[in-house]
Design a protein around this motif. Structure first.
Motif, mmCIF file in Angstrom:
data_model
loop_
_atom_site.group_PDB
_atom_site.id
_atom_site.type_symbol
_atom_site.label_atom_id
_atom_site.label_comp_id
_atom_site.label_asym_id
_atom_site.label_seq_id
_atom_site.Cartn_x
_atom_site.Cartn_y
_atom_site.Cartn_z
ATOM 1 N N GLY A 104 0.961 -1.083 0.075
ATOM 2 C CA GLY A 104 -0.125 0.072 -0.026
ATOM 3 C C GLY A 104 0.950 1.119 -0.045
ATOM 4 N N SER A 105 0.219 2.479 0.436
ATOM 5 C CA SER A 105 0.776 3.738 0.398
ATOM 6 C C SER A 105 1.368 3.965 1.510
ATOM 7 C CB SER A 105 0.052 4.663 -0.155
ATOM 8 O OG SER A 105 -1.185 4.770 0.747
ATOM 9 N N ILE A 106 2.385 4.729 1.717
ATOM 10 C CA ILE A 106 2.959 5.459 2.870
ATOM 11 C C ILE A 106 1.594 6.325 3.443
ATOM 12 C CG2 ILE A 106 4.561 7.421 4.075
ATOM 13 C CD1 ILE A 106 6.470 6.478 1.448
ATOM 14 N N PRO A 107 1.331 6.011 4.874
ATOM 15 C CA PRO A 107 0.342 6.809 5.477
ATOM 16 C C PRO A 107 0.713 8.348 5.603
ATOM 17 C CG PRO A 107 0.838 4.772 6.573
ATOM 18 C CD PRO A 107 1.955 4.961 5.717
ATOM 19 N N PRO A 108 -0.216 9.006 4.976
ATOM 20 C CA PRO A 108 -0.117 10.576 5.201
ATOM 21 C C PRO A 108 -0.126 10.914 6.930
ATOM 22 C CG PRO A 108 -1.625 10.018 3.482
ATOM 23 C CD PRO A 108 -1.427 8.743 4.127
ATOM 24 N N LYS A 109 -0.539 10.194 7.666
ATOM 25 C CA LYS A 109 -0.773 10.562 9.094
ATOM 26 C C LYS A 109 0.837 10.536 9.543
ATOM 27 C CE LYS A 109 -5.631 9.727 9.979
ATOM 28 N NZ LYS A 109 -6.324 9.170 11.302
ATOM 29 N N LEU A 110 1.640 9.745 8.944
ATOM 30 C CA LEU A 110 3.033 9.808 9.600
ATOM 31 C C LEU A 110 3.711 11.358 9.740
ATOM 32 C CD1 LEU A 110 4.638 6.730 7.952
ATOM 33 C CD2 LEU A 110 3.329 6.954 10.217
ATOM 34 N N GLY A 111 2.986 12.081 8.810
ATOM 35 C CA GLY A 111 3.611 13.448 8.839
ATOM 36 C C GLY A 111 3.162 14.341 10.302
ATOM 37 N N ALA A 112 2.139 13.761 11.149
ATOM 38 C CA ALA A 112 2.012 14.273 12.440
ATOM 39 C C ALA A 112 3.175 13.861 13.515
ATOM 40 C CB ALA A 112 0.611 13.542 12.898
ATOM 41 N N LEU A 113 4.072 13.172 13.110
ATOM 42 C CA LEU A 113 5.223 12.530 13.764
ATOM 43 C C LEU A 113 6.330 13.715 14.027
ATOM 44 C CD1 LEU A 113 5.383 8.957 13.087
ATOM 45 C CD2 LEU A 113 4.070 10.160 15.097
ATOM 46 N N ARG A 114 5.930 15.152 14.409
ATOM 47 C CA ARG A 114 6.997 16.088 14.456
ATOM 48 C C ARG A 114 8.365 16.012 15.130
ATOM 49 N NH1 ARG A 114 4.211 20.195 11.783
ATOM 50 N NH2 ARG A 114 2.783 19.417 10.544
ATOM 51 N N SER A 115 8.336 14.800 15.924
ATOM 52 C CA SER A 115 9.725 14.574 16.538
ATOM 53 C C SER A 115 10.621 13.622 16.058
ATOM 54 C CB SER A 115 9.431 14.549 18.053
ATOM 55 O OG SER A 115 8.736 15.262 18.913
ATOM 56 N N LEU A 116 10.004 13.119 14.864
ATOM 57 C CA LEU A 116 10.619 12.081 14.189
ATOM 58 C C LEU A 116 11.978 12.357 13.589
ATOM 59 C CD1 LEU A 116 9.832 9.093 13.660
ATOM 60 C CD2 LEU A 116 9.310 9.667 11.581
ATOM 61 N N LYS A 117 12.990 11.885 13.929
ATOM 62 C CA LYS A 117 14.416 11.973 13.346
ATOM 63 C C LYS A 117 14.862 10.853 12.337
ATOM 64 C CE LYS A 117 15.870 14.345 17.751
ATOM 65 N NZ LYS A 117 16.818 14.471 18.864
ATOM 66 N N THR A 118 14.435 9.619 12.444
ATOM 67 C CA THR A 118 14.592 8.704 11.594
ATOM 68 C C THR A 118 13.479 7.757 11.116
ATOM 69 O OG1 THR A 118 16.847 8.182 12.561
ATOM 70 C CG2 THR A 118 15.953 6.335 11.192
ATOM 71 N N LEU A 119 13.221 7.755 9.685
ATOM 72 C CA LEU A 119 12.166 7.098 9.079
ATOM 73 C C LEU A 119 12.728 6.125 7.935
ATOM 74 C CD1 LEU A 119 9.268 6.466 8.795
ATOM 75 C CD2 LEU A 119 9.018 8.376 7.162
ATOM 76 N N ASN A 120 12.372 4.928 8.445
ATOM 77 C CA ASN A 120 13.109 3.824 7.497
ATOM 78 C C ASN A 120 12.016 2.837 6.993
ATOM 79 O OD1 ASN A 120 14.548 1.971 5.930
ATOM 80 N ND2 ASN A 120 16.409 1.673 7.384
ATOM 81 N N LEU A 121 11.773 3.137 5.799
ATOM 82 C CA LEU A 121 10.574 2.121 5.298
ATOM 83 C C LEU A 121 11.186 1.474 4.057
ATOM 84 C CD1 LEU A 121 7.662 5.028 5.204
ATOM 85 C CD2 LEU A 121 8.268 3.258 7.091
ATOM 86 N N SER A 122 12.328 1.243 4.025
ATOM 87 C CA SER A 122 13.142 0.353 2.660
ATOM 88 C C SER A 122 12.857 -0.882 2.906
ATOM 89 C CB SER A 122 14.470 0.918 2.974
ATOM 90 O OG SER A 122 15.215 0.034 4.365
#
Length: 308
Positions: free
Chosen positions: A161-179
């Motif tokens: 599926g797609s990358i959830p747009p709601k992940l945009g709410a994680l304003r403290s996120l420093k690392t995002l790995n979906l590989s």
């Protein structure tokens, strides 16, 4: 000890310790005393076992071990290949007074299956690593409710599926790995608000569309790896506004047009990999001014001109 506790829920507390920063904030050393308490998930009636010992660790930064003092985190290693053990983790609102809720869950390399959406109720989480397991289906949009999350690694699974747009709410996120998943669609515009992001890896998926120009808003980004996808259009020149960018890897896509000279002016770029695209025009002269650059791979394109 790992063999003895492999079927247990292990809670680690830092009784005392000292942190030292090493190698230009890239690594840190911890020296101190920890207390490990193991509670069996296979035989609930088995009494808890406690071990107290001095330790010395060298860890990469950012790391979950520095999230609070005293440090407390949970590493959950179930004996079965299901996620029923998550029911034993108390939700934040159910934590007893004086107790610290779990701030990190690490379930990597476990060949698990099941619904991971129940993790979303652990509102205090700052570190979530579900990499190299066997999770299928969609990435739960409810992960976007983990507002304190700083590290999210869902790599090497079978998420689709797609990358959830709601992940945009994680304003403290420093690392995002979906590989290394089966993700499709575009990079959602809702992610442009992740201004704390330092490491963004989405390689080896089936993502498509343009690499959005708003990635230039991620001014703290150090690693941008989107290779082995189906992205088209041009390499955004606004990547040059990311002054902390050290690694840019976009190989094996369908990118076209020139390599923007602006990306060489940030002063910190070290690795550039753009092989196997449809890039054209001359190599920008600005590349000669990028003194930090030590690895360049731009083969299998349609570039032309002289190499000076």
């Amino acid at each position: 000890m790992a063999a003895q506790l492999i079927h247990d829920r292990v809670v680690m507390e830092c009784l005392e310790g000292v942190w030292e920063t090493l190698e230009g904030n890239q690594r840190c050393r911890f020296r101190g005393t920890i207390r490990l308490t193991a509670t069996s998930l296979v035989h609930p009636e088995e009494p808890a076992r406690t071990l107290q010992q001095p330790v010395e660790w060298i860890l990469p930064t950012p790391t979950p071990y520095r999230l609070m003092e005293p440090v407390q985190w949970g590493e959950y290693l179930p004996s079965s290949k299901s996620l029923e053990f998550l029911d034993e983790i108390p939700a934040t609102q159910n934590i007893a007074p004086g107790k610290v809720p779990p701030v990190a869950i690490i379930i990597s390399h476990q060949n698990l299956r099941g619904d991971v959406s129940s993790i979303s109720r652990l509102k205090a989480l700052k570190w979530l690593d579900l990499s190299n397991t066997d999770f299928h289906g969609l990435i739960p949009p409810t992960f976007g409710n983990l507002f304190y999350l700083e590290y999210l690694d869902l790599s090497s699974n079978k998420f689709e599926g797609s990358i959830p747009p709601k992940l945009g709410a994680l304003r403290s996120l420093k690392t995002l790995n979906l590989s290394n998943n089966l993700l499709v669609g575009e990079i959602p515009k809702e992610l442009q608000g992740l201004e704390s992001l330092q490491d963004f890896q989405i390689f080896n998926n089936h993502l498509s569309g343009l690499i959005p120009s708003w990635v230039g808003n991620w001014t703290n980004l150090r690693v941008f790896a989107a290779y082995e996808n189906n992205f088209d259009g041009r390499v955004p020149s606004k990547l040059g506004f990311i002054y902390e960018l050290k690694t840019l890897n976009l190989h094996s896509n369908h990118l076209e047009g020139p390599i923007p000279g602006r990306i060489f002016t940030s002063g910190k770029l070290e690795v550039l990999i753009l092989t196997q695209n449809n890039l054209s025009c001359d190599l920008p002269v600005e590349i000669g001014n990028c003194q930090t650059l030590f690895s360049v791979r731009i083969g299998n394109n349609n570039l032309e001109g002289n190499i000076l």
